[in-house]
Design an enzyme around this catalytic site. Structure first.
Site, PDB file in Angstrom:
ATOM      1  N   HIS A 267       0.860  -1.198   0.000  1.00 56.02           N
ATOM      2  CA  HIS A 267       0.000   0.000   0.000  1.00 56.02           C
ATOM      3  C   HIS A 267       0.892   1.243   0.000  1.00 56.02           C
ATOM      4  O   HIS A 267       1.627   1.453  -0.951  1.00 56.02           O
ATOM      5  CB  HIS A 267      -0.939  -0.074   1.214  1.00 56.02           C
ATOM      6  CG  HIS A 267      -2.031   0.946   1.265  1.00 56.02           C
ATOM      7  ND1 HIS A 267      -2.401   1.742   0.216  1.00 56.02           N
ATOM      8  CD2 HIS A 267      -2.879   1.284   2.268  1.00 56.02           C
ATOM      9  CE1 HIS A 267      -3.410   2.524   0.562  1.00 56.02           C
ATOM     10  NE2 HIS A 267      -3.715   2.280   1.807  1.00 56.02           N
ATOM     11  N   HIS A 306      -2.642  -2.190  -9.705  1.00 58.38           N
ATOM     12  CA  HIS A 306      -3.607  -1.527  -8.824  1.00 58.38           C
ATOM     13  C   HIS A 306      -4.895  -2.333  -8.796  1.00 58.38           C
ATOM     14  O   HIS A 306      -5.297  -2.901  -9.809  1.00 58.38           O
ATOM     15  CB  HIS A 306      -3.904  -0.109  -9.326  1.00 58.38           C
ATOM     16  CG  HIS A 306      -4.477   0.776  -8.269  1.00 58.38           C
ATOM     17  ND1 HIS A 306      -5.805   0.783  -7.952  1.00 58.38           N
ATOM     18  CD2 HIS A 306      -3.877   1.658  -7.440  1.00 58.38           C
ATOM     19  CE1 HIS A 306      -6.019   1.658  -6.979  1.00 58.38           C
ATOM     20  NE2 HIS A 306      -4.868   2.194  -6.642  1.00 58.38           N
ATOM     21  N   ASP A 362       2.676   5.359  -6.825  1.00 53.02           N
ATOM     22  CA  ASP A 362       3.949   5.226  -6.106  1.00 53.02           C
ATOM     23  C   ASP A 362       5.167   5.088  -7.009  1.00 53.02           C
ATOM     24  O   ASP A 362       6.301   5.093  -6.510  1.00 53.02           O
ATOM     25  CB  ASP A 362       3.872   4.001  -5.177  1.00 53.02           C
ATOM     26  CG  ASP A 362       2.891   4.257  -4.043  1.00 53.02           C
ATOM     27  OD1 ASP A 362       1.942   3.463  -3.885  1.00 53.02           O
ATOM     28  OD2 ASP A 362       3.047   5.280  -3.352  1.00 53.02           O
TER      29      ASP A 362
END
Ligand code: SDX
Length: 448
Positions: A267, A306, A362
């Site tokens: 995460h 994702h 990210d």
């Protein structure tokens, strides 16, 4: 045509009509499906909640196939271009863009609550110098529930407002304090003359200068990153905040659960893992070999994939644009060339495209943080700062939702049943345990 689903149980030949609302059926409506009258009834089984809606929400809309992200109906692209993080935080929490006086009061309230209780410094001194800043932040947010005991009055609108103000205002201070603690540097107090992003950079980096001055281009890039990380519908950490908050605990404790979930490498911890991955790849020539390892499932391509986006994460596209702008100010980073080539080769590879694995938020964010002089252990902390406004908005929405109740999932029991206690003398197993008691080898600490 009625908005119902007819389910036929082939075990009994019986049919059941279940209402369809918002393209969903209610799990509890399946309990009528039984073989025998005294059966418990049918449930759904959905590990990781891959296809289960836990709530109704009006805060964030994502179209994963199209790569669309909107907050209260406004596109993330437009908010990054025209808004500010504190204005987006207001929008998430109150549902509308603030008028000028509303924004002025909001910014004033946040700015004048950035200090933390002095006892928090003593609390921080209990951590080892190399304690991970996310572990410190997790403890710090939980500790805030003890400094503001009236936050337990979750039905009080003023208490909810103050909790939102205090958490949004103090997260940067708690984050910066954890960073300064890790370096053995004195804590830098907030400077009310600075905007939100500049104040955070100042608390991180100010040394002996009388007044910290942030490069406005870097402060703007950080403010955009804060907007991009503010909320993302029912992600793992938000689901944790909602689940813990459903017990009617105070918002500080509920949001401490969000910090804990965000800490995980799948995460929020992914941005830190991406930089470690890029450093391990070391040079462009090593990329094909690295990707082979990923395809052999030796590891994951961090910053890719994702649960919702099956297209390019719109946030990654915006961040990538800002990386170039920031590096113009701070100087080139060789890791950017590796990241760009890694993305290109992955997106040319059927293994990734067939699984709809694209860069997520990210993949590039760590490169900007590194360019801002922020160490990789702080990357997830920087994610937690803006996500606090999203967690707070979701917590408020949950508390106002009459359909919500305490989170308590069911299970499929796979264990033993009805066993009788076995006396020690009758137990089977080794006569004695050989070898020394468990002693985990002392690994090199942080950064390993
Ligand atoms: C965030 O939910 C949110 O909104 C989160 C977030 C937010 O703003 O809150 O967007 C922030 O958490 C972004 C994600 C950061 N995490 C990472 O970058 C870690 C690497 N990504 C993966 O771990 C993964 O993609 C997840 C956890 C993000 C999503 O996992 P899912 O939805 O459970 O997907 P999956 O594991 O079922 O994967 C489907 C397939 C599998 O292959 P098969 O077993 O079917 O052959 O894709 C593969 C997976 O093995 N796969 C990957 C991969 N991600 C998925 N293979 C290699 N590298 C990857 N990164």
């Amino acid at each position: 045509m009625a908005d119902t689903l007819t389910i036929t149980d082939n075990r009994t030949g019986k049919s059941y009509d279940v209402d369809i609302t918002d393209e969903t059926i209610k799990g509890i409506d399946l309990r009528q499906i039984k073989v025998n009258e005294d059966d418990f009834g049918m449930m759904t089984y959905d590990p990781g909640y891959t296809n289960t809606a836990s709530c109704r929400s009006a805060i964030t809309y994502i179209d994963g196939e199209a790569g669309v992200l909107q907050h209260r109906g406004y596109s993330i692209e437009e908010l990054c271009e025209k808004s500010s993080y504190l204005e987006v935080a207001y929008l998430l929490i109150f549902g509308e863009l603030p008028t000028e006086p509303q924004l002025e009061r909001w910014v004033y309230d946040v700015t004048h609550h950035t200090f933390v209780h002095e006892d928090m410094k003593a609390f921080y001194r209990g951590f080892r110098h190399d304690a991970h800043p996310m572990g410190i932040l997790l403890a710090g947010v939980g500790a805030m529930s003890t400094f503001y005991p009236h936050a337990k009055e979750i039905g009080d609108e003023e208490e909810r407002y103050m909790a939102a103000i205090r958490l949004i205002a103090k997260m940067p201070t708690l984050a910066a304090f954890s960073y300064r603690h890790s370096l053995g540097l004195p804590y830098v107090y907030p400077d009310n003359d600075l905007d939100y992003a500049s104040n955070f950079l100042g608390m991180m980096r100010k040394m002996t200068e009388v007044k910290y001055e942030a490069d406005p281009r870097l402060a703007k890039a950080l403010d955009v990153l804060f907007i991009l990380h503010a909320d993302h519908e029912q992600n793992c950490s938000t689901a944790a905040v909602r689940a813990v908050g459903s017990s009617q605990v105070d918002p500080y404790s509920a949001i401490a659960a969000g910090v804990a979930a965000l800490y995980g490498p799948l995460h929020g911890g992914a941005n830190e893992a991406v930089l470690r991955m890029l450093r391990r790849i070391e040079k462009v020539e090593n990329i094909p070999g690295f990707l082979e390892g990923v395809k052999n499932r030796e590891e994951k391509l961090m910053g890719f994939g994702h649960r919702v986006y099956k297209n390019y994460d719109p946030r990654a596209r915006i961040i990538k644009k800002h990386v170039d702008e920031v590096l113009e100010v701070t100087g080139d980073n060789p890791l950017l060339e590796i990241a760009t080539e890694l993305e290109k080769q992955a997106l040319d590879d059927e293994y990734f495209t067939s699984r709809k694995l694209y860069p997520n938020v990210d993949f590039y964010s760590g490169l900007i943080y590194e360019a801002l002089g922020i160490p990789s252990e702080m990357f997830t902390v920087i994610f937690a700062i803006p996500r606090t406004s999203g967690w707070m908005a979701q917590w408020m929405e949950m508390n106002g939702d009459s359909e919500q109740k305490i989170a308590r999932p069911r299970q499929i029991y796979t264990g033993e049943r009805d066993r009788s206690y076995v006396e020690m003398a009758d137990r089977e197993g080794p006569e004695k345990i050989t070898g020394p008691p468990a002693r985990r080898p002392v690994k090199a600490r942080r950064g390993a």
